[in-house]
Design an enzyme around this catalytic site. Sequence first.
Site, PDB file in Angstrom:
ATOM      1  N   THR A 123      -1.524 -11.701 -11.412  1.00 23.51           N
ATOM      2  CA  THR A 123      -0.432 -12.266 -10.665  1.00 23.51           C
ATOM      3  C   THR A 123      -0.740 -13.648 -10.179  1.00 23.51           C
ATOM      4  O   THR A 123      -1.844 -13.947 -10.058  1.00 23.51           O
ATOM      5  CB  THR A 123      -0.194 -11.273  -9.527  1.00 23.51           C
ATOM      6  OG1 THR A 123       0.735 -11.873  -8.651  1.00 23.51           O
ATOM      7  CG2 THR A 123      -1.507 -11.247  -8.824  1.00 23.51           C
ATOM      8  N   ASP A 124       0.409 -14.350  -9.847  1.00 23.62           N
ATOM      9  CA  ASP A 124       0.403 -15.780  -9.082  1.00 23.62           C
ATOM     10  C   ASP A 124      -0.109 -15.606  -8.021  1.00 23.62           C
ATOM     11  O   ASP A 124      -0.582 -16.727  -7.273  1.00 23.62           O
ATOM     12  CB  ASP A 124       1.672 -16.313  -9.550  1.00 23.62           C
ATOM     13  CG  ASP A 124       2.760 -15.738  -8.710  1.00 23.62           C
ATOM     14  OD1 ASP A 124       2.622 -14.632  -8.192  1.00 23.62           O
ATOM     15  OD2 ASP A 124       4.130 -16.100  -8.616  1.00 23.62           O
ATOM     16  N   GLU A 125       0.039 -14.201  -7.166  1.00 24.21           N
ATOM     17  CA  GLU A 125      -0.458 -14.012  -6.078  1.00 24.21           C
ATOM     18  C   GLU A 125      -2.110 -14.469  -5.747  1.00 24.21           C
ATOM     19  O   GLU A 125      -2.596 -14.594  -4.644  1.00 24.21           O
ATOM     20  CB  GLU A 125      -0.266 -12.885  -5.405  1.00 24.21           C
ATOM     21  CG  GLU A 125       1.170 -12.621  -5.405  1.00 24.21           C
ATOM     22  CD  GLU A 125       1.619 -11.373  -4.335  1.00 24.21           C
ATOM     23  OE1 GLU A 125       1.118 -11.013  -3.491  1.00 24.21           O
ATOM     24  OE2 GLU A 125       2.565 -10.976  -4.618  1.00 24.21           O
ATOM     25  N   TYR A 147      -3.675  -6.475  -1.991  1.00 23.42           N
ATOM     26  CA  TYR A 147      -3.332  -6.428  -3.436  1.00 23.42           C
ATOM     27  C   TYR A 147      -3.863  -7.550  -4.120  1.00 23.42           C
ATOM     28  O   TYR A 147      -4.582  -7.328  -5.062  1.00 23.42           O
ATOM     29  CB  TYR A 147      -1.732  -6.396  -3.179  1.00 23.42           C
ATOM     30  CG  TYR A 147      -1.347  -6.643  -4.676  1.00 23.42           C
ATOM     31  CD1 TYR A 147      -1.506  -5.962  -5.719  1.00 23.42           C
ATOM     32  CD2 TYR A 147      -0.367  -8.018  -4.847  1.00 23.42           C
ATOM     33  CE1 TYR A 147      -0.982  -6.290  -7.021  1.00 23.42           C
ATOM     34  CE2 TYR A 147      -0.112  -8.162  -6.224  1.00 23.42           C
ATOM     35  CZ  TYR A 147      -0.342  -7.403  -7.363  1.00 23.42           C
ATOM     36  OH  TYR A 147       0.183  -7.743  -8.391  1.00 23.42           O
ATOM     37  N   LYS A 151      -6.568  -7.797  -7.282  1.00 26.04           N
ATOM     38  CA  LYS A 151      -6.607  -8.423  -8.484  1.00 26.04           C
ATOM     39  C   LYS A 151      -7.172  -9.811  -8.690  1.00 26.04           C
ATOM     40  O   LYS A 151      -7.783  -9.965  -9.897  1.00 26.04           O
ATOM     41  CB  LYS A 151      -4.857  -8.970  -8.578  1.00 26.04           C
ATOM     42  CG  LYS A 151      -3.800  -7.924  -8.383  1.00 26.04           C
ATOM     43  CD  LYS A 151      -3.559  -6.869  -9.644  1.00 26.04           C
ATOM     44  CE  LYS A 151      -3.292  -7.632 -10.808  1.00 26.04           C
ATOM     45  NZ  LYS A 151      -3.093  -6.567 -12.003  1.00 26.04           N
TER      46      LYS A 151
END
Length: 318
Positions: A123-125, A147, A151
Amino acid sequence: MKIVVTGGAGFLGSHLVDLLVETHPGAQIVVFDKLTYAGDLRNVEDAEKKTKIDVVIGDICDQSLCRRTLSKAELLIHTAAESHVDNSFGNSLEFTMTNVLGTHVLLEACRYENVPRILHVSTDEVYGEIPVGVANESSRIAPSNPYSASKAAAEMIVSGYWKSYKAPITMVRGNNIFGTRQYPEKIIPIFIMKLLNGQKLPVHGDGKHRRHYIAASDAAAAIMTVVAKGEVMSTYNFGSEEEYSNLEIAHMICAALGYDPKEWIDHVPDRPYNDIRYGVTLDRIKSLGWAPKKSVMSELPSIIAWYKQNGFRYSGFG
Ligand SMILES: NC(=O)c1ccc[n+]([C@@H]2O[C@H](COP(=O)([O-])OP(=O)(O)OC[C@H]3O[C@@H](n4cnc5c(N)ncnc54)[C@H](O)[C@@H]3O)[C@@H](O)[C@H]2O)c1
């Protein structure tokens, strides 16, 4: 060709299965999914009408099951995850179990079973908040919630497997994905379901947090473009230029359903930490010939129609 999709009964995974059915006729497609609250075999019903789908119900943390499922596989697409940031503030160990340990167990099974191609969905997060500008694939990883931390930790396992074993893994980091079959906890489906059930839209804080949005079918196409043309031991961002604040999304959904936003939007306490914005460069994936085709605006009517028809699935939503 045997293709295993972890999380194939979930949101993104099921859209990947739809694409694989079209692009890989004759392939053995295996959906490997624990069927958590976010997974539903009805998500692959349409694909099953077109071809036989093999379903393995189980946990990616189960090593012997991973090895059996991956035996003779030629491609693993790993989408299974605990994916909802809000849940990660309350139940973060579950995120570490699935997202970190589960990814490690899968990669170890791939190593033993000599799976020749692995696509890991991230994810870009993981870049953390980017108030202005964009991160590229070499930018620093700085996650800021449980979260995104899980990741990012999974990515570190991938990185270790690249260096130690030259493992044939490619990673992708995506923007917010939207579309049908998304569990109504993420902003677009929960807002649709709330209004369909006569409830106000709970906007976090002042609603100024911004996100980029990419349609699930475009995300699936991005992933398969990277599988076909991307380099192994490498990372590609995917996403769009379509960026909205949470408040703008609430207004768009009110407008699409004919509700007055002044009456139907409630500002609720914000997350313990809420990244103000993410932003990524898309040059690498665009150089492979991929570009998004859809937008939130173009897809909202058909997504709303889908939730009107299928919303009954989510009896415990919200
Ligand atoms: N949805 C987004 O906006 C978004 C954006 C960028 C990246 N991603 C990533 O894409 C992937 C898919 O996200 P999604 O939104 O489709 O998630 P989702 O929550 O809709 O689906 C996840 C699927 O994984 C399955 N699953 C969960 N734990 C499992 C386990 N231990 N073993 C086997 N299966 C398990 C669930 O049953 C479900 O079917 C995730 O890796 C997520 O981090 C999602």
